[in-house]
Design an enzyme around this catalytic site. Structure first.
Site, PDB file in Angstrom:
ATOM      1  N   ARG A 182       0.849  -1.200   0.000  1.00 52.02           N
ATOM      2  CA  ARG A 182       0.000   0.000   0.000  1.00 52.02           C
ATOM      3  C   ARG A 182       0.887   1.253   0.000  1.00 52.02           C
ATOM      4  NH1 ARG A 182      -2.116   0.220   6.349  1.00 52.02           N
ATOM      5  NH2 ARG A 182      -0.373   1.505   7.039  1.00 52.02           N
TER       6      ARG A 182
ATOM      7  N   ASP B 284       5.842  -7.771   1.557  1.00 52.33           N
ATOM      8  CA  ASP B 284       5.131  -7.099   2.661  1.00 52.33           C
ATOM      9  C   ASP B 284       4.638  -8.145   3.642  1.00 52.33           C
ATOM     10  OD1 ASP B 284       3.213  -5.288   4.124  1.00 52.33           O
ATOM     11  OD2 ASP B 284       3.659  -3.964   2.442  1.00 52.33           O
TER      12      ASP B 284
ATOM     13  N   ASP C 150       8.743 -10.102   6.396  1.00 52.36           N
ATOM     14  CA  ASP C 150       8.879  -9.191   7.530  1.00 52.36           C
ATOM     15  C   ASP C 150      10.315  -8.683   7.454  1.00 52.36           C
ATOM     16  OD1 ASP C 150       9.464  -7.977   9.942  1.00 52.36           O
ATOM     17  OD2 ASP C 150       8.228  -9.351  11.120  1.00 52.36           O
ATOM     18  N   VAL C 151      10.489  -7.396   7.220  1.00 52.68           N
ATOM     19  CA  VAL C 151      11.845  -6.878   6.961  1.00 52.68           C
ATOM     20  C   VAL C 151      12.790  -7.048   8.141  1.00 52.68           C
ATOM     21  CG1 VAL C 151      11.167  -5.209   5.173  1.00 52.68           C
ATOM     22  CG2 VAL C 151      11.199  -4.483   7.576  1.00 52.68           C
TER      23      VAL C 151
ATOM     24  N   ASN D 277      11.441   0.399   1.263  1.00 46.91           N
ATOM     25  CA  ASN D 277      10.384   1.390   1.552  1.00 46.91           C
ATOM     26  C   ASN D 277       9.617   1.102   2.838  1.00 46.91           C
ATOM     27  OD1 ASN D 277       7.850   3.178   0.739  1.00 46.91           O
ATOM     28  ND2 ASN D 277       7.104   1.066   0.915  1.00 46.91           N
TER      29      ASN D 277
ATOM     30  N   TYR E 244      11.289   7.669  15.444  1.00 45.44           N
ATOM     31  CA  TYR E 244      11.198   7.730  13.975  1.00 45.44           C
ATOM     32  C   TYR E 244      12.372   8.530  13.408  1.00 45.44           C
ATOM     33  CZ  TYR E 244       8.903   8.327   9.406  1.00 45.44           C
ATOM     34  OH  TYR E 244       8.593   8.324   8.059  1.00 45.44           O
TER      35      TYR E 244
ATOM     36  N   LYS F 121      15.344   7.394  10.844  1.00 39.47           N
ATOM     37  CA  LYS F 121      15.470   7.997   9.506  1.00 39.47           C
ATOM     38  C   LYS F 121      16.803   8.736   9.326  1.00 39.47           C
ATOM     39  CE  LYS F 121      11.562   6.468   7.871  1.00 39.47           C
ATOM     40  NZ  LYS F 121      11.523   5.516   6.736  1.00 39.47           N
TER      41      LYS F 121
ATOM     42  N   THR G  11      -0.906   8.998   2.780  1.00 35.54           N
ATOM     43  CA  THR G  11      -1.002   7.543   2.896  1.00 35.54           C
ATOM     44  C   THR G  11      -1.606   7.223   4.262  1.00 35.54           C
ATOM     45  OG1 THR G  11       1.105   7.214   4.028  1.00 35.54           O
ATOM     46  CG2 THR G  11       1.196   7.262   1.612  1.00 35.54           C
TER      47      THR G  11
END
Ligand SMILES: NC(=O)c1ccc[n+]([C@@H]2O[C@H](COP(=O)([O-])OP(=O)(O)OC[C@H]3O[C@@H](n4cnc5c(N)ncnc54)[C@H](O)[C@@H]3O)[C@@H](O)[C@H]2O)c1
Length: 254
Positions: free
Chosen positions: A15, A36, A63-64, A90, A155, A159, A190
């Site tokens: 998504r 995903d 699952d990353v 991503n 977060y 990043k 999103t």
């Protein structure tokens, strides 16, 4: 056809920006593995793409944060499509809370998904990129990878970290013809940034003070990912690429 003949792996492709990227990549001639945890949404997207472009899309459960998931994803993609030429890291999550209210499990989960997930992607897919004769890795930072924000401790840390990882990977992998860059999106429409009960007017009020006065559509970010994935960016590596509507240009207007 900027990606004709290329094989791409897009994490978090079910998504949002990942799905927009998968659609754009296929339109540009790539075969895309949508990786995903969200099997249902990913399968629906694969069915949509396959209806127009048979043989162009594949769902790979991933699952990353799991190294074994990564290894089996690479095996499955190589068996179906051949070596991977483009990796888009991503997938990401956000948790917003002041640092004093942020428990360590939540902090670790954000770092594990966003930063460790990107590290594992680079590590597990690089042998396949070498087998493809080189390629491109696009990692996802954020405007919060260049500036802090109240409530964004976990977060922002993840990043900022992704930008450091990107630069080190670019230095290590450049001699093998593998370019590594970071895309830096600003606020993008999103599910990630949806707030319960908010109307369009609420979002306009929040983002109206920035230069372009709106959020991005996911496709606008996907177009930057396409540039970095394709040979159009053949001399670009180790860089940060802003798609932020001017968010980072300076202080917001009064
Ligand atoms: N939306 C924004 O405003 C914005 C701004 C800057 C950066 N970003 C970054 O863009 C990327 C995409 O975000 P989005 O807005 O499309 O979010 P989204 O929540 O719509 O999509 C994220 C996708 O990642 C997947 N995912 C999450 N954890 C996973 C895991 N452990 N393994 C596999 N898949 C996982 C989710 O299932 C989902 O499909 C993220 O890295 C995000 O941090 C988004």
């Amino acid at each position: 056809m900027l990606l004709a003949g290329k094989v791409a792996l897009v994490t978090g492709g079910a998504r949002g920006i990942g799905a927009a990227t998968a659609r754009l990549f296929v339109a540009e001639g790539a075969r895309v593995a949508i990786a995903d945890r969200r099997a249902e949404e990913a399968a629906a997207l694969v069915a949509e793409i396959e209806a127009a472009h048979p043989g162009a899309a594949l769902f790979v459960p991933l699952d990353v944060t799991s190294e074994t998931d990564w290894q089996s994803a690479v095996e499955r993609i190589e068996a179906a499509f051949g070596p991977i030429g483009v990796l888009v890291n991503n997938a990401g999550i956000i948790r917003v809370a002041p640092i004093e209210a942020l428990d360590v499990e939540t902090f670790r989960k954000v770092i594990d998904t966003n930063l460790v997930g990107t590290f594992l992607g680079i590590r597990c897919v690089t042998p396949s990129l070498r087998r493809a004769g080189g390629g491109s890795i696009v990692n996802f930072s954020s405007v919060q990878g260049l500036e802090g924000r109240q409530g964004f401790g976990a977060y922002a840390a993840s990043k900022f970290g992704i930008r450091g990882l990107t630069r080190s990977a670019a230095i290590e992998l450049g001699p093998d013809g593998i370019r590594v860059n970071a895309v830096v999106p600003g606020p993008t429409k999103t599910k990630m940034i949806e707030r319960p009960g908010w109307s369009d007017a609420d979002y306009d009020a929040m983002y109206g003070k920035y230069p372009l006065m709106r959020m991005a559509d996911a496709q606008e970010v996907a177009r930057m990912v396409l540039f970095l994935a394709s040979d159009q960016s053949s001399f670009c590596t180790g860089g940060d690429y802003l798609v932020d509507g001017g968010t980072l240009a300076g202080k917001p207007r009064d």
